[in-house]
Motif scaffolding. Sequence first.
Motif, PDB file in Angstrom:
ATOM      1  N   ALA A  39       0.882  -1.239   0.107  1.00 53.52           N
ATOM      2  CA  ALA A  39       0.128   0.027   0.172  1.00 53.52           C
ATOM      3  C   ALA A  39       1.025   1.164  -0.044  1.00 53.52           C
ATOM      4  CB  ALA A  39      -0.904   0.085   1.134  1.00 53.52           C
ATOM      5  N   ALA A  40       1.919   1.317   0.659  1.00 51.78           N
ATOM      6  CA  ALA A  40       2.807   2.303   1.154  1.00 51.78           C
ATOM      7  C   ALA A  40       3.439   2.553  -0.410  1.00 51.78           C
ATOM      8  CB  ALA A  40       3.938   2.248   1.815  1.00 51.78           C
ATOM      9  N   PHE A  41       3.876   1.661  -1.222  1.00 58.20           N
ATOM     10  CA  PHE A  41       4.699   1.749  -2.394  1.00 58.20           C
ATOM     11  C   PHE A  41       3.423   2.257  -3.530  1.00 58.20           C
ATOM     12  CE2 PHE A  41       5.549   0.170  -6.852  1.00 58.20           C
ATOM     13  CZ  PHE A  41       6.854   0.935  -7.022  1.00 58.20           C
ATOM     14  N   LEU A  42       2.441   1.999  -3.545  1.00 71.26           N
ATOM     15  CA  LEU A  42       1.256   2.483  -4.390  1.00 71.26           C
ATOM     16  C   LEU A  42       0.787   3.760  -4.240  1.00 71.26           C
ATOM     17  CD1 LEU A  42      -1.290  -0.649  -4.471  1.00 71.26           C
ATOM     18  CD2 LEU A  42       0.532  -0.032  -6.031  1.00 71.26           C
ATOM     19  N   VAL A  43       0.909   4.280  -3.103  1.00 72.33           N
ATOM     20  CA  VAL A  43       0.713   5.737  -2.514  1.00 72.33           C
ATOM     21  C   VAL A  43       1.771   6.452  -2.803  1.00 72.33           C
ATOM     22  CG1 VAL A  43       0.274   7.193  -0.803  1.00 72.33           C
ATOM     23  CG2 VAL A  43      -0.929   5.140  -0.781  1.00 72.33           C
ATOM     24  N   PHE A  44       3.138   5.861  -2.602  1.00 77.44           N
ATOM     25  CA  PHE A  44       4.348   6.440  -3.241  1.00 77.44           C
ATOM     26  C   PHE A  44       4.199   6.979  -4.791  1.00 77.44           C
ATOM     27  CE2 PHE A  44       8.526   6.568  -4.975  1.00 77.44           C
ATOM     28  CZ  PHE A  44       9.367   7.241  -4.413  1.00 77.44           C
ATOM     29  N   MET A  45       4.124   5.896  -5.486  1.00 73.09           N
ATOM     30  CA  MET A  45       3.937   5.846  -6.947  1.00 73.09           C
ATOM     31  C   MET A  45       2.839   6.905  -7.358  1.00 73.09           C
ATOM     32  SD  MET A  45       6.260   4.018  -8.354  1.00 73.09           S
ATOM     33  CE  MET A  45       6.092   4.059  -9.778  1.00 73.09           C
ATOM     34  N   LEU A  47       1.926   9.806  -5.422  1.00 77.57           N
ATOM     35  CA  LEU A  47       2.336  11.020  -5.222  1.00 77.57           C
ATOM     36  C   LEU A  47       3.316  11.527  -6.007  1.00 77.57           C
ATOM     37  CD1 LEU A  47       2.668  10.520  -1.011  1.00 77.57           C
ATOM     38  CD2 LEU A  47       0.818  11.533  -2.274  1.00 77.57           C
ATOM     39  N   THR A  48       4.280  10.695  -6.335  1.00 76.68           N
ATOM     40  CA  THR A  48       5.407  11.111  -7.136  1.00 76.68           C
ATOM     41  C   THR A  48       5.043  11.051  -8.576  1.00 76.68           C
ATOM     42  OG1 THR A  48       6.304   8.832  -7.298  1.00 76.68           O
ATOM     43  CG2 THR A  48       7.206  10.266  -5.592  1.00 76.68           C
ATOM     44  N   GLU A  49       4.443  10.265  -9.096  1.00 78.26           N
ATOM     45  CA  GLU A  49       4.137   9.997 -10.678  1.00 78.26           C
ATOM     46  C   GLU A  49       3.210  10.643 -11.121  1.00 78.26           C
ATOM     47  OE1 GLU A  49       6.624   8.928 -12.635  1.00 78.26           O
ATOM     48  OE2 GLU A  49       7.746   8.460 -10.938  1.00 78.26           O
ATOM     49  N   VAL A  50       2.015  10.700 -10.389  1.00 79.90           N
ATOM     50  CA  VAL A  50       0.637  11.380 -10.668  1.00 79.90           C
ATOM     51  C   VAL A  50       0.470  12.793 -10.325  1.00 79.90           C
ATOM     52  CG1 VAL A  50      -1.918  11.026 -10.579  1.00 79.90           C
ATOM     53  CG2 VAL A  50      -0.539   9.103 -10.829  1.00 79.90           C
ATOM     54  N   ARG A  51       0.632  12.826  -9.009  1.00 76.88           N
ATOM     55  CA  ARG A  51       0.487  14.017  -8.421  1.00 76.88           C
ATOM     56  C   ARG A  51       1.616  15.041  -8.278  1.00 76.88           C
ATOM     57  NH1 ARG A  51      -4.551  13.683  -5.639  1.00 76.88           N
ATOM     58  NH2 ARG A  51      -5.308  11.512  -5.488  1.00 76.88           N
ATOM     59  N   GLN A  52       2.898  14.521  -8.792  1.00 77.91           N
ATOM     60  CA  GLN A  52       3.896  15.075  -8.796  1.00 77.91           C
ATOM     61  C   GLN A  52       4.587  15.937  -7.525  1.00 77.91           C
ATOM     62  OE1 GLN A  52       5.676  15.398 -12.041  1.00 77.91           O
ATOM     63  NE2 GLN A  52       4.376  14.007 -12.284  1.00 77.91           N
ATOM     64  N   TRP A  53       4.409  15.170  -6.485  1.00 73.00           N
ATOM     65  CA  TRP A  53       4.889  15.700  -5.167  1.00 73.00           C
ATOM     66  C   TRP A  53       6.420  15.848  -5.179  1.00 73.00           C
ATOM     67  CZ3 TRP A  53       2.367  14.731   0.132  1.00 73.00           C
ATOM     68  CH2 TRP A  53       1.198  15.283  -0.036  1.00 73.00           C
ATOM     69  N   GLY A  71       6.384  14.194   2.437  1.00 71.37           N
ATOM     70  CA  GLY A  71       6.499  15.025   1.103  1.00 71.37           C
ATOM     71  C   GLY A  71       6.247  16.213   0.905  1.00 71.37           C
ATOM     72  N   ARG A  72       6.394  16.950  -0.172  1.00 68.85           N
ATOM     73  CA  ARG A  72       5.841  18.365  -0.172  1.00 68.85           C
ATOM     74  C   ARG A  72       4.989  18.203  -1.597  1.00 68.85           C
ATOM     75  NH1 ARG A  72       9.105  21.838   2.819  1.00 68.85           N
ATOM     76  NH2 ARG A  72      11.027  20.791   3.265  1.00 68.85           N
ATOM     77  N   GLU A  73       3.743  18.927  -1.393  1.00 73.22           N
ATOM     78  CA  GLU A  73       2.824  18.865  -2.371  1.00 73.22           C
ATOM     79  C   GLU A  73       3.341  19.461  -3.664  1.00 73.22           C
ATOM     80  OE1 GLU A  73      -1.900  19.455  -2.950  1.00 73.22           O
ATOM     81  OE2 GLU A  73      -0.907  19.694  -0.923  1.00 73.22           O
ATOM     82  N   LYS A  74       4.353  20.675  -3.446  1.00 76.36           N
ATOM     83  CA  LYS A  74       4.836  21.545  -4.309  1.00 76.36           C
ATOM     84  C   LYS A  74       6.182  21.971  -3.832  1.00 76.36           C
ATOM     85  CE  LYS A  74       1.782  24.998  -3.891  1.00 76.36           C
ATOM     86  NZ  LYS A  74       0.581  25.983  -4.131  1.00 76.36           N
ATOM     87  N   GLU A  75       6.986  22.454  -4.493  1.00 79.37           N
ATOM     88  CA  GLU A  75       8.180  23.142  -4.227  1.00 79.37           C
ATOM     89  C   GLU A  75       7.972  24.331  -3.229  1.00 79.37           C
ATOM     90  OE1 GLU A  75      11.991  22.241  -3.853  1.00 79.37           O
ATOM     91  OE2 GLU A  75      10.912  21.433  -5.871  1.00 79.37           O
ATOM     92  N   GLY A  76       8.614  24.017  -1.977  1.00 79.38           N
ATOM     93  CA  GLY A  76       8.574  25.131  -0.930  1.00 79.38           C
ATOM     94  C   GLY A  76       7.204  25.157  -0.125  1.00 79.38           C
ATOM     95  N   ALA A  77       6.664  24.094  -0.250  1.00 81.47           N
ATOM     96  CA  ALA A  77       5.271  23.666   0.602  1.00 81.47           C
ATOM     97  C   ALA A  77       5.689  23.276   1.598  1.00 81.47           C
ATOM     98  CB  ALA A  77       4.289  23.027  -0.221  1.00 81.47           C
ATOM     99  N   PRO A  78       4.863  23.036   2.808  1.00 82.49           N
ATOM    100  CA  PRO A  78       5.224  22.345   3.888  1.00 82.49           C
ATOM    101  C   PRO A  78       5.239  20.824   3.959  1.00 82.49           C
ATOM    102  CG  PRO A  78       3.079  23.396   4.317  1.00 82.49           C
ATOM    103  CD  PRO A  78       3.679  23.630   2.810  1.00 82.49           C
ATOM    104  N   VAL A  79       6.085  20.112   4.765  1.00 82.18           N
ATOM    105  CA  VAL A  79       6.192  18.687   4.530  1.00 82.18           C
ATOM    106  C   VAL A  79       4.794  18.214   5.113  1.00 82.18           C
ATOM    107  CG1 VAL A  79       7.345  16.782   5.613  1.00 82.18           C
ATOM    108  CG2 VAL A  79       8.858  18.773   4.787  1.00 82.18           C
ATOM    109  N   SER A 115      -6.446  -1.427  -6.017  1.00 82.23           N
ATOM    110  CA  SER A 115      -5.459  -0.214  -6.167  1.00 82.23           C
ATOM    111  C   SER A 115      -6.361   1.312  -5.879  1.00 82.23           C
ATOM    112  CB  SER A 115      -4.451  -0.328  -7.051  1.00 82.23           C
ATOM    113  OG  SER A 115      -3.878  -1.504  -7.135  1.00 82.23           O
ATOM    114  N   THR A 116      -7.488   1.130  -5.774  1.00 80.46           N
ATOM    115  CA  THR A 116      -8.092   2.576  -5.642  1.00 80.46           C
ATOM    116  C   THR A 116      -7.523   3.079  -4.095  1.00 80.46           C
ATOM    117  OG1 THR A 116     -10.095   1.887  -6.711  1.00 80.46           O
ATOM    118  CG2 THR A 116     -10.230   3.770  -5.244  1.00 80.46           C
ATOM    119  N   LEU A 117      -7.118   4.529  -4.627  1.00 76.21           N
ATOM    120  CA  LEU A 117      -6.573   5.332  -3.500  1.00 76.21           C
ATOM    121  C   LEU A 117      -7.490   6.431  -3.136  1.00 76.21           C
ATOM    122  CD1 LEU A 117      -3.083   5.911  -4.759  1.00 76.21           C
ATOM    123  CD2 LEU A 117      -3.878   3.946  -3.380  1.00 76.21           C
ATOM    124  N   VAL A 118      -7.922   6.410  -1.771  1.00 75.22           N
ATOM    125  CA  VAL A 118      -8.638   7.547  -1.084  1.00 75.22           C
ATOM    126  C   VAL A 118      -8.220   8.399  -0.212  1.00 75.22           C
ATOM    127  CG1 VAL A 118     -10.941   8.329  -0.146  1.00 75.22           C
ATOM    128  CG2 VAL A 118     -10.770   6.261  -1.605  1.00 75.22           C
TER     129      VAL A 118
END
Length: 151
Positions: A39-45, A47-53, A71-79, A115-118
């Motif tokens: 589950a952590a790996f699916l969320v990691f993918m 966040l990084t590949e789809v949502r561009q965190w 992680g950060r939602e965008k550059e400079g955003a809080p962790v 693999s649905t994420l909510v």
Amino acid sequence: MSDASNSAEKPPPANWILQHPAYQQMKSLEIEDSAQVHAAFLVFMDLTEVRQWKEVSSVKSPELQVILLEGREKEGAPVQTVLPLPVHRSLSHKSIRHVLDRGFPMLLCAVASDSTLVYQRMTDGLVTPDPPAGPFQDLGRRQHRKRRQKP
């Protein structure tokens, strides 16, 4: 078929997830629940590949025996801390409190078997909702009903 067309259509490696560096790093954290690692790996993918965190990393929570993602939602955003959990795993107030006490905003991510994420944002205490955004106006179309008078 020619040899060139056969070499161009290579099948993907068997279970590429197990060979992914992020998955290998999560496995090295020695979490016993393999469903939570998956589950952590699916969320990691996501966040990084789809949502561009940015700057997404996995951290072990020894008290909860889970992998947390930071992680950060965008550059400079809080962790932010993300708690990925398979839907079949229960969650207690104590475990939510433990993650919130880390000091970062928290997202709970429920991962279904398909693999649905909510995602659900968790806060420390009650938070009033933001007012609706948009060009809303009261059109005055309220329906008034007359009360029946008893004879």
